[in-house]
Write a protein that holds these residues in place. Structure first.
Motif, PDB file in Angstrom:
ATOM      1  N   LEU A   1      45.768  32.256  50.783  1.00 25.46           N
ATOM      2  CA  LEU A   1      46.259  30.966  50.938  1.00 25.46           C
ATOM      3  C   LEU A   1      47.468  30.732  50.099  1.00 25.46           C
ATOM      4  N   ALA A   2      47.655  31.594  49.183  1.00 27.26           N
ATOM      5  CA  ALA A   2      48.905  31.508  48.449  1.00 27.26           C
ATOM      6  C   ALA A   2      49.997  32.138  49.072  1.00 27.26           C
ATOM      7  N   VAL A   3      49.682  33.053  49.782  1.00 29.02           N
ATOM      8  CA  VAL A   3      50.717  33.812  50.922  1.00 29.02           C
ATOM      9  C   VAL A   3      51.047  32.780  51.949  1.00 29.02           C
ATOM     10  N   ALA A   4      50.204  32.279  52.749  1.00 26.18           N
ATOM     11  CA  ALA A   4      50.387  31.241  53.632  1.00 26.18           C
ATOM     12  C   ALA A   4      50.892  30.189  53.370  1.00 26.18           C
ATOM     13  N   LYS A   5      50.819  29.472  52.230  1.00 27.50           N
ATOM     14  CA  LYS A   5      51.462  28.436  51.718  1.00 27.50           C
ATOM     15  C   LYS A   5      53.110  28.723  51.608  1.00 27.50           C
ATOM     16  N   ARG A   6      53.312  29.817  50.856  1.00 31.65           N
ATOM     17  CA  ARG A   6      54.645  30.038  50.737  1.00 31.65           C
ATOM     18  C   ARG A   6      55.475  30.541  51.863  1.00 31.65           C
ATOM     19  N   LEU A   7      54.747  30.894  53.038  1.00 30.10           N
ATOM     20  CA  LEU A   7      55.258  31.462  54.211  1.00 30.10           C
ATOM     21  C   LEU A   7      55.259  29.876  55.227  1.00 30.10           C
ATOM     22  N   GLY A   8      54.904  28.812  54.790  1.00 33.29           N
ATOM     23  CA  GLY A   8      54.962  27.786  55.453  1.00 33.29           C
ATOM     24  C   GLY A   8      53.860  27.598  56.643  1.00 33.29           C
ATOM     25  N   MET A   9      52.735  28.377  56.324  1.00 34.98           N
ATOM     26  CA  MET A   9      51.719  28.328  57.310  1.00 34.98           C
ATOM     27  C   MET A   9      50.574  27.302  56.781  1.00 34.98           C
ATOM     28  N   GLU A  10      49.967  26.404  57.345  1.00 34.05           N
ATOM     29  CA  GLU A  10      48.978  25.757  57.047  1.00 34.05           C
ATOM     30  C   GLU A  10      47.551  26.073  57.384  1.00 34.05           C
ATOM     31  N   LEU A  11      46.796  26.524  56.517  1.00 33.97           N
ATOM     32  CA  LEU A  11      45.297  27.173  56.643  1.00 33.97           C
ATOM     33  C   LEU A  11      44.255  25.910  56.520  1.00 33.97           C
ATOM     34  N   VAL A  12      43.700  25.425  57.530  1.00 31.99           N
ATOM     35  CA  VAL A  12      42.908  24.225  57.509  1.00 31.99           C
ATOM     36  C   VAL A  12      41.346  24.941  57.438  1.00 31.99           C
ATOM     37  N   GLU A  13      40.480  25.057  56.593  1.00 31.36           N
ATOM     38  CA  GLU A  13      39.104  25.774  56.678  1.00 31.36           C
ATOM     39  C   GLU A  13      38.343  25.034  57.540  1.00 31.36           C
ATOM     40  N   ILE A  14      37.873  25.585  58.607  1.00 32.90           N
ATOM     41  CA  ILE A  14      36.770  25.043  59.405  1.00 32.90           C
ATOM     42  C   ILE A  14      35.698  24.273  58.977  1.00 32.90           C
ATOM     43  N   PRO A  15      35.584  23.085  59.014  1.00 36.61           N
ATOM     44  CA  PRO A  15      34.376  22.403  58.349  1.00 36.61           C
ATOM     45  C   PRO A  15      33.062  22.709  58.841  1.00 36.61           C
ATOM     46  N   GLY A  16      32.048  23.212  58.101  1.00 35.87           N
ATOM     47  CA  GLY A  16      30.795  23.494  58.521  1.00 35.87           C
ATOM     48  C   GLY A  16      30.649  24.763  59.211  1.00 35.87           C
ATOM     49  N   TRP A  17      31.730  25.778  58.991  1.00 33.91           N
ATOM     50  CA  TRP A  17      31.643  27.151  59.718  1.00 33.91           C
ATOM     51  C   TRP A  17      30.336  27.731  59.078  1.00 33.91           C
ATOM     52  N   SER A  18      29.419  28.940  59.699  1.00 33.54           N
ATOM     53  CA  SER A  18      28.642  29.488  59.391  1.00 33.54           C
ATOM     54  C   SER A  18      29.152  31.139  59.465  1.00 33.54           C
ATOM     55  N   CYS A  19      28.224  31.898  58.854  1.00 32.39           N
ATOM     56  CA  CYS A  19      28.564  33.453  58.864  1.00 32.39           C
ATOM     57  C   CYS A  19      28.618  33.968  60.144  1.00 32.39           C
ATOM     58  N   CYS A  20      29.612  34.806  60.402  1.00 35.46           N
ATOM     59  CA  CYS A  20      29.891  35.622  61.925  1.00 35.46           C
ATOM     60  C   CYS A  20      28.570  36.435  62.175  1.00 35.46           C
ATOM     61  N   GLY A  21      27.787  36.855  61.024  1.00 39.59           N
ATOM     62  CA  GLY A  21      26.786  37.721  61.599  1.00 39.59           C
ATOM     63  C   GLY A  21      27.191  39.156  60.970  1.00 39.59           C
ATOM     64  N   ALA A  22      28.572  39.334  60.577  1.00 37.40           N
ATOM     65  CA  ALA A  22      29.069  40.719  59.976  1.00 37.40           C
ATOM     66  C   ALA A  22      28.579  41.999  60.765  1.00 37.40           C
ATOM     67  N   SER A  23      28.433  41.757  62.231  1.00 39.01           N
ATOM     68  CA  SER A  23      28.212  42.862  63.164  1.00 39.01           C
ATOM     69  C   SER A  23      26.732  43.416  63.087  1.00 39.01           C
ATOM     70  N   HIS A  24      25.864  42.945  62.086  1.00 40.53           N
ATOM     71  CA  HIS A  24      24.710  43.418  62.259  1.00 40.53           C
ATOM     72  C   HIS A  24      23.541  42.293  63.027  1.00 40.53           C
ATOM     73  N   VAL A  25      23.826  41.117  62.933  1.00 37.72           N
ATOM     74  CA  VAL A  25      22.837  40.124  63.422  1.00 37.72           C
ATOM     75  C   VAL A  25      22.770  40.421  65.055  1.00 37.72           C
ATOM     76  N   GLN A  26      23.673  40.786  65.918  1.00 38.86           N
ATOM     77  CA  GLN A  26      23.604  40.958  67.306  1.00 38.86           C
ATOM     78  C   GLN A  26      22.634  41.895  67.555  1.00 38.86           C
ATOM     79  N   ASP A  27      22.298  43.058  66.486  1.00 38.71           N
ATOM     80  CA  ASP A  27      21.389  44.008  66.757  1.00 38.71           C
ATOM     81  C   ASP A  27      20.007  43.643  66.827  1.00 38.71           C
ATOM     82  N   VAL A  28      19.671  42.491  66.064  1.00 40.69           N
ATOM     83  CA  VAL A  28      18.504  41.851  65.694  1.00 40.69           C
ATOM     84  C   VAL A  28      18.084  41.008  66.890  1.00 40.69           C
TER      85      VAL A  28
END
Length: 291
Positions: A23-50
């Motif tokens: 977040l600090a680097v993005a701000k210094r470089l003029g990038m605005e990172l807006v956190e996706i509201p309500g996001w959930s875990c991606c599954g970390a490459s394990h959930v799809q096996d189950v």
């Protein structure tokens, strides 16, 4: 540029230093990172096996949330990038209608309008722009890049650069004024996803990367993936002990290296959160430059 930011679980928990520095680097470089509201875990490459359907639906929801913001997606986690890009590819290849029937129950719809990128790729693509903002060139810092698995593989999904000889980390290291140091393990697995079912093997993989970096005279390892960082930093003492290794090597998150070069403060880099403290190595490299 404004992005819908998908932090993922690790950045909000075990690797908060990656979140703070990104977040600090993005701000210094003029990038605005807006956190996706309500996001959930991606599954970390394990959930799809189950339950592959649940994994696809969860990431379709994440993508639909980002699309409702009207923004492209960026994440600072290689595994999250893989999971989101893989889900997007499956949806666009024919799974969209079925998944949208389920998403309609919560008032969402996947349309495929938001691209998914990695913070690594954005920094690599804009090296020529932000290198002029470097206030503290890391002239004597020897950095061993460690891509790991998911930054470049599978190539048909990640599809940013050569999965056999990527150069994005090297370009960023040079833009910071530092010196890339090649090690044989730069494209190998860190062992994170195998640490529970095959702990001994995972520890050997971790020790191998660290030992190679030490033998090559690197001051630190650098990774764009917080899961690789967790494995290489958090498990490093146990890994070196198990493999009879001797010399620890600190591990930096990608944003921490860039932040150092940009002259950001210590709090912005959260260097004190590491298991293997990187601050002595950074001071050593800095003092070598003054000598």
């Amino acid at each position: 540029m404004k992005y819908a930011f998908f932090p993922g679980c690790v950045l909000h928990a075990a690797a908060k230093e990656a979140l703070v520095s990104t977040l600090a680097v993005a701000k210094r470089l003029g990038m605005e990172l807006v956190e996706i509201p309500g996001w959930s875990c991606c599954g970390a490459s394990h959930v799809q096996d189950v339950d592959p359907e649940a994994a696809l639906l969860a990431n379709a929801r994440n993508l639909a949330l980002a699309e409702s913001m009207g923004l492209p997606v960026v994440t600072a986690c290689s595994t999250c990038a893989l999971m989101l890009r893989q889900a997007r590819a499956k949806l666009l290849a024919g799974a969209m209608d079925k998944v949208n029937e389920r998403l309609a129950d919560i008032g969402l719809r996947f349309r495929g309008t938001s691209e998914v990128s990695h913070f690594l790729w954005i920094l690599a693509d804009t090296c020529d722009d932000w290198s002029s903002k470097v206030e503290k060139p890391l002239d004597n810092l020897r950095v061993a890049p460690f891509y790991g698995c998911h930054s470049v593989r599978p190539p048909e999904i990640m599809n940013y650069e050569s999965h056999l000889n990527p150069q994005s980390l090297e370009r960023i290291i040079r833009a910071c004024g530092a010196i890339p140091v090649a090690i044989p393990e730069r494209l190998r697995c860190c062992g994170f996803h195998a640490v529970f079912p095959a702990e001994h093997t995972a520890m050997r993989m971790t020790a191998s990367a660290v030992t190679s970096a030490a033998k090559a005279g690197a001051h630190c390892l650098l990774t764009p993936c917080p899961l690789c960082h967790m494995q290489l930093d958090m498990y490093q003492p146990d890994a070196l002990s198990a493999a009879c290794g001797e010399k620890p090597v600190p591990v930096l998150h990608l944003a921490q290296l860039v932040g150092q070069a940009l002259g950001l403060g210590k709090k912005d880099m959260a260097l004190g959160r590491h298991i293997v403290d990187p601050r002595p190595a950074l001071r050593q490299a800095e003092s070598a430059g003054r000598a």
